[in-house]
Write an enzyme that holds these catalytic residues in place. Structure first.
Site, short mmCIF file in Angstrom:
data_model
loop_
_atom_site.label_atom_id
_atom_site.label_comp_id
_atom_site.label_asym_id
_atom_site.label_seq_id
_atom_site.Cartn_x
_atom_site.Cartn_y
_atom_site.Cartn_z
N LEU A 53 59.66 9.08 37.15
CA LEU A 53 60.12 10.42 36.77
C LEU A 53 60.36 10.55 35.28
O LEU A 53 60.62 11.65 34.78
CB LEU A 53 61.43 10.76 37.51
CG LEU A 53 61.39 10.64 39.05
CD1 LEU A 53 62.77 10.88 39.64
CD2 LEU A 53 60.38 11.62 39.64
N TYR A 103 51.69 19.16 25.68
CA TYR A 103 52.43 18.70 26.85
C TYR A 103 51.49 18.49 28.03
O TYR A 103 51.51 17.45 28.69
CB TYR A 103 53.52 19.71 27.21
CG TYR A 103 54.31 19.35 28.45
CD1 TYR A 103 55.11 18.22 28.49
CD2 TYR A 103 54.26 20.16 29.59
CE1 TYR A 103 55.84 17.89 29.62
CE2 TYR A 103 54.99 19.83 30.73
CZ TYR A 103 55.77 18.70 30.73
OH TYR A 103 56.48 18.37 31.86
N LYS A 107 50.47 14.97 30.08
CA LYS A 107 50.67 14.83 31.52
C LYS A 107 49.34 14.49 32.21
O LYS A 107 49.30 13.64 33.12
CB LYS A 107 51.25 16.12 32.11
CG LYS A 107 52.74 16.30 31.85
CD LYS A 107 53.56 15.22 32.54
CE LYS A 107 55.04 15.49 32.49
NZ LYS A 107 55.84 14.41 33.14
N PRO A 281 108.68 40.00 57.11
CA PRO A 281 109.33 39.97 58.42
C PRO A 281 109.77 41.36 58.87
O PRO A 281 110.31 42.14 58.09
CB PRO A 281 110.54 39.05 58.18
CG PRO A 281 110.10 38.15 57.06
CD PRO A 281 109.26 39.01 56.18
#
Length: 369
Positions: A53, A103, A107, A281
């Site tokens: 990764l 990029y 890859k 109450p």
């Protein structure tokens, strides 16, 4: 099973390792850029599966793309070959591998290395061309536009959207991790030469930004996003992960009088609203009925009685309730009703109504029980 995870401190790596631990995988070799480099030798020698990764997304210099996405991949594969380790190797690539930019080229070069490695060694390879990945622990201004938008909106910072009509394909981190663990167990989702996450969401940039701003607003208008839409559900979880740590809480408007208080908690477009009622109450609240609006009362603290009377009858029906035995009491239409605190301390009731309160059509009519 020895599992090597490179990029272990990255967005996908942290989420993957957390879920591997949840599922009982304990022999995990974590390798990141600050890990002692000599450990790679030992890890590659012992690994039974590799999640590769590690990579570079936004370097200071474009030359770092090739160094980080190609160079380290080459080093990893050469080390595996050195020890004749032909265990399966998964690599995190990108849909940008199809594009001619620095990029994408880096890859694509990493992918080609892996294809060649498989041909030479016979090792099983799994190449994932991920689209935009979003979810918790992602980094703003690095991992994705979604991370940047969530971070900025949560921190009251401006965001820039050049073209809101741009269409984005996105995968959620939990779906990514589920697919990666399927790959580890030999059940990867493979289409031709590449593997992919089967659940992909498609939205425009404008829709995503609008949703993120609505998440921020929801803390003020007490609304809950439409969780039946899986993308909205996942995006909302992502947004919450970016909240400043000193701003997890927010105030609600308490409507207080001498009888106690009534506070709206949550509102939904299709599942009604939830409120919290506190009765002093001896105090009785209600004495009204509805045509269509219906409610559920749940006393969680104190003790009291809920009384009903069909408006066409004189018979009064009583249900005694207390916080020691949690019981939901339905409030049917056509019955005037009230709730009285019979104890010595405040009685707290969680109330659900099937619709959010509409002051122009309250559907509430005063009649004594």
């Amino acid at each position: 099973m020895n599992i090597l995870v490179t990029g272990s401190k990255g967005f996908i790596g942290k989420n993957l390792i957390a879920e591997l631990n949840n599922r009982g995988y304990t022999d995990i070799f974590e390798f990141d850029k600050d890990t002692e480099s000599s450990l790679l030798e030992d890890y590659c020698k012992k690994a039974d599966f590799v999640f590769h990764l590690a990579g570079v997304n936004r370097p200071k210099d474009q030359s770092e793309f090739m160094q980080g996405n190609f160079g380290f991949t080459s080093e990893l594969l050469n080390t595996l070959k050195k020890y004749n380790n032909t265990c399966p190797v998964m690599i995190s690539s990108s849909i940008q591998a199809e594009l001619d930019n620095p990029y994408g080229e880096s890859k694509r070069a990493g992918e080609e290395l892996l294809f060649k490695y498989s041909e030479e060694t016979g090792a099983k390879i799994l190449i994932y061309r991920f689209p935009n990945v979003f979810g918790k622990w992602s980094k703003p201004n690095y991992n994705s536009a979604v991370a940047t938008f969530c971070h900025n909106v949560a921190h009251d910072l401006d965001i820039t959207v050049n073209d809101p009509s741009v269409v984005m394909n996105l995968v959620y981190i939990d779906d990514v991790v589920k697919e990666l663990i399927n790959a580890l167990e030999g059940k990867e989702n493979k289409v031709e030469s590449f593997c992919e996450v089967p659940v992909v969401h498609t939205r425009t940039l404008g829709e995503i930004v609008e949703l993120i701003y609505s998440f921020k607003k929801s803390r003020k208008d007490k609304s809950v996003p439409d969780m039946s839409d899986s993308f909205i559900k996942k995006l909302y979880s992502t947004y919450l992960s970016f909240l400043p740590e000193d701003q997890f809480n927010y105030d609600l408007k308490m409507n207080v009088d001498n009888r106690g208080s009534f506070t709206e908690f949550l509102k939904t477009p299709d599942r009604g609203q939830v409120s919290v009622n506190i009765s002093k109450p001896g105090i009785a609240k209600g004495n009204h009925w509805h045509h269509t609006k219906n409610e559920k009362f749940l006393v969680v603290s104190g003790e009291g009685v809920i009384r009903f009377r069909n408006i066409h009858s004189k018979e009064v029906i009583e249900y005694f309730v207390n916080g020691n035995k949690l019981q939901v009491v339905d409030i049917p239409t056509g019955y005037t009703h009230n709730i009285e605190n019979l104890g010595d301390v405040d009685m707290v009731t969680v109330m659900w109504a099937n619709e959010s309160f509409d002051p122009d059509n309250p559907d509430t009519y005063y009649v004594e029980v």
